[in-house]
Write an enzyme that holds these catalytic residues in place. Structure first.
Site, mmCIF file in Angstrom:
data_model
loop_
_atom_site.group_PDB
_atom_site.id
_atom_site.type_symbol
_atom_site.label_atom_id
_atom_site.label_comp_id
_atom_site.label_asym_id
_atom_site.label_seq_id
_atom_site.Cartn_x
_atom_site.Cartn_y
_atom_site.Cartn_z
ATOM 1 N N SER A 194 -2.544 4.896 -3.814
ATOM 2 C CA SER A 194 -2.333 3.702 -3.003
ATOM 3 C C SER A 194 -3.526 3.462 -2.072
ATOM 4 C CB SER A 194 -1.018 3.821 -2.235
ATOM 5 O OG SER A 194 -0.669 2.614 -1.611
ATOM 6 N N ASP A 347 -4.108 -3.724 -1.353
ATOM 7 C CA ASP A 347 -4.666 -2.374 -1.398
ATOM 8 C C ASP A 347 -5.057 -2.010 -2.835
ATOM 9 O OD1 ASP A 347 -2.071 -2.154 -2.348
ATOM 10 O OD2 ASP A 347 -1.598 -0.339 -1.248
ATOM 11 N N ASP A 349 -3.980 -0.221 -5.341
ATOM 12 C CA ASP A 349 -3.025 -0.334 -6.446
ATOM 13 C C ASP A 349 -2.203 -1.615 -6.366
ATOM 14 O OD1 ASP A 349 -1.514 0.396 -4.263
ATOM 15 O OD2 ASP A 349 -0.360 1.935 -5.286
#
Length: 660
Positions: A194, A347, A349
């Site tokens: 992430s 972000d 992902d």
């Protein structure tokens, strides 16, 4: 080599005796070396021992990276990179090999995770009398080693009798969730950490419903993975192995067709042609879908050019986290230059979205995740009523879902319109589980091909037989507007938020003026989040002791306000509004007599303990006027600041007490 390992073991035992090395670290080092397929592990550990880097060794080996309900996440590049790991990489380049250690994200742990997952899927199929091979969809972000980890996972899955579908390049978490359902897969895997620092990576698992795994599957998968202690295995005979298939644009197009349906009122986009948007993917996967989607929907946008490229270093930001103001700096600078109205950022992902807007004073202003989520919830509910999809008769069959640590403004909005507001633990897997429950409530003969039905068709079924999911969100910048994705969706969030901005523009408003209109009508709700960071093996122990203290020694009074209710989610039996039992979690929520609320919980993905502070003021005469709202904002903000100062001092005293 055997003699070298024996000598290394002798030095390790001496370090344990001398108190430099934890006994668990020594045990895990021996286990890793015993199953090693090359001398990389030995050379790396030997270097660290030679340099007496005991803290680094303990951090890498004090435990075996535990597979939890969210998968695994850890450092893929050590704080100290050994020469063995550096390999043939030049200065400034990514090391040739990932961090060696049982507590690191590396080939060893990807191997374990994949074999355990496949073993569980095969066992589950046998229990269901299904002879078909399991199918796994695998995606990855642009982080260091993500591509290699994805390829390894696909190969190991196939060698153990599972078909694997691997994306041809970086893709987002929400697209993986969609693809699992679209391809009727048994499970999905995303290689991502992430918005964590560049040194980290992870392995996130989804089940066949497209949501992150929960019980009963979670415990079964965890047990299978954690029982594996070596990389060594014998591949199945070739005729029993699975097949690896590359996927890409076909899934993109199918996903984008469903994203189209998130737009509720195309007219406002046409009426707000002057709306100018700046978007940044922060070097991540968002650019794959968001750029073509904004084009096809007719939005006027620009992308931050320096951040419109895959780069696991994330070189233009301190942290690729759209929750942090610094991550949006370049986008805001471009917005100032281009006189843009809105900034949106996702972000790496692309499951989270952050936003900034041009205020009525002409300055760019950051919005919190709670504010963005409240605007989205309000706009989507209001518009469904405007369009006649929802009305007084069927509103009770519509639902929004939020976490316990998300603003209560969303609950106030839902209650006003007659919708149900369900609260869950932190983590979209719990929202995903609710969506699966609502789908299963539809009579079986009507939901046989649910994945293939159009959005209007599934909406009709849910309103007639189950619950229609209008919106879901969590304060940590995660949002969802439909059930074709069973996780938070940064792609969908950008689309939904740009529609809200277009709606405001079509009325001659800025987005912050629209937000103030919501506050004026429903009440002013403000939140403040804080965290205390404790890294490494010692830090993990500190976090555990501090979290435990809130259960054994809870607050009775805070800043002169009495605590009137305490929910301990680890020890209490707590049911949600639908009568479902809330799973156990290390979290405590304290409600104060003045209406403030405090939640405390250890992070599930980062070395920190998190604090969530809530305050609200409701209008007494139907609606706040502008002057009254401005005054209340200042008062509430000052009170939240004082509360956070108090909590930090209290935490310090708790830590001091636990050390004595």
């Amino acid at each position: 080599m055997a003699g070298d390992i024996e000598q290394l073991n002798s030095r390790i035992e001496r370090a344990v005796t001398d108190g430099f090395l934890m006994a668990s670290s020594a045990k895990n080092i021996r286990a890793l070396l015993a199953g090693a397929r090359s001398d990389l592990y030995f050379r790396s550990v030997n270097e660290l021992v030679d340099a007496a880097e005991w803290k680094e060794i303990n951090d890498r080996f004090y435990q075996t990276l535990a597979f939890g309900t969210g998968g695994i996440r850890g450092r893929t590049i050590g704080k100290i990179v050994t020469m063995a790991e550096r390999g043939n990489a030049r200065a400034g380049e990514r090391p040739q090999f990932p961090c060696v250690g049982t507590n690191a994200m590396n080939f060893f742990n990807v191997n374990r995770a994949t074999r355990g997952l496949v073993a569980y899927l095969q066992a589950w199929n046998r229990s269901q009398s299904t002879s078909a091979k399991p199918r796994i969809v695998i995606a990855h972000d642009p982080r260091f080693f993500s591509k290699e980890f994805a390829e390894l996972a696909a190969r190991i899955a196939a060698e153990n009798g599972c078909d694997a579908f691997v994306f041809d390049g970086p893709r987002s978490v929400p697209e993986l969730s969609f693809a699992v359902r679209y391809l009727r897969a048994s499970a999905g895997v995303v290689i991502t950490a992430s918005h964590n620092p560049p040194s980290d990576n992870g392995y996130k698992v989804y089940y066949g419903d497209g949501a992150q795994v929960i019980e009963p599957h979670a415990s079964g998968i965890i047990a299978k993975v954690n029982a594996i202690t070596t990389e060594s295995f014998t591949p199945l005979p070739k005729d029993q192995r699975g097949k690896v298939t590359t996927i890409g644009r076909d899934i993109d197009h199918a996903y984008m067709r469903r994203l189209d349906t998130l737009i509720l009122d195309p007219r406002v986009i046409r009426e707000a042609k002057s709306l100018r948007i700046i978007y940044t993917p922060l070097h991540g996967t968002g650019s794959v879908i968001i750029k073509p989607m904004l084009n096809r929907l007719g939005f006027n946008f620009q992308v931050v050019p320096e951040q419109d490229c895959f780069d696991g270093r994330f070189p233009t930001v301190k942290s690729p986290n759209p929750e942090n103001a610094e991550a949006l700096t370049m986008a805001i600078d471009l917005a100032r230059k281009e006189n843009a109205d809105v900034v949106v950022a996702t972000d790496p992902d692309c499951d989270r979205m952050g936003a900034a807007v041009r205020g009525k004073d002409g300055k760019m202003k950051l919005l919190t995740g709670n504010q963005v989520g409240s605007l989205l919830a309000w706009y989507r509910i209001k518009t469904f009523f405007d369009k006649g999809v929802l009305n007084e008769q069927n509103a009770a069959r519509a639902v929004i879902i939020k976490t316990f640590v998300t603003t209560d403004l969303q609950k106030a909005i839902a209650n006003y319109y007659g919708l149900r507001c369900v609260e869950t633990l932190t983590g979209f897997k719990y929202i995903g589980a609710k969506l699966g429950k609502y789908e299963r409530a539809i009579p079986e003969h009507l939901r046989q091909n649910y994945v293939d039905l159009t959005e209007p068709e599934t909406r009709r079924l849910r309103l007639l037989h189950s619950l229609f999911y209008v919106f879901g969100g969590e304060e940590s910048y995660g949002y969802s507007g439909a059930d074709f994705v069973r996780d938070k969706d940064g792609n969908g969030a950008v689309i939904m938020f740009c529609e809200v901005a277009a709606y405001a523009k079509s009325r001659g408003q800025t987005v912050d003026e629209l937000l103030d209109e919501v506050f004026a009508n429903f009440g002013y709700f403000a939140e403040k989040n804080g965290s205390l960071v404790f890294e490494g093996a010692e830090g993990a122990a500190k976090i555990a002791r501090l979290a435990e203290s809130y259960g054994t020694d809870p607050f009775s009074e805070v800043l002169g306000s009495r605590v009137v209710n305490i929910k301990n989610f680890e020890s209490d039996m707590i049911e949600d509004i639908e009568g479902d039992l809330v799973p156990k979690e290390k979290m405590s929520i304290f409600e104060l007599e003045d209406g403030m609320r405090i939640a405390v919980r250890p992070s599930g993905t980062e070395p920190k303990i998190k604090y969530y502070l809530f305050a609200q003021r409701r209008p007494e005469n139907g609606k706040f006027d502008a002057a009254e709202l401005a005054r209340i904002k200042a008062q509430v903000g000052e009170k939240l600041d004082r509360l956070w100062d108090w909590l930090q001092k209290d935490a310090e005293s708790r830590m001091t007490a636990s050390d004595t």
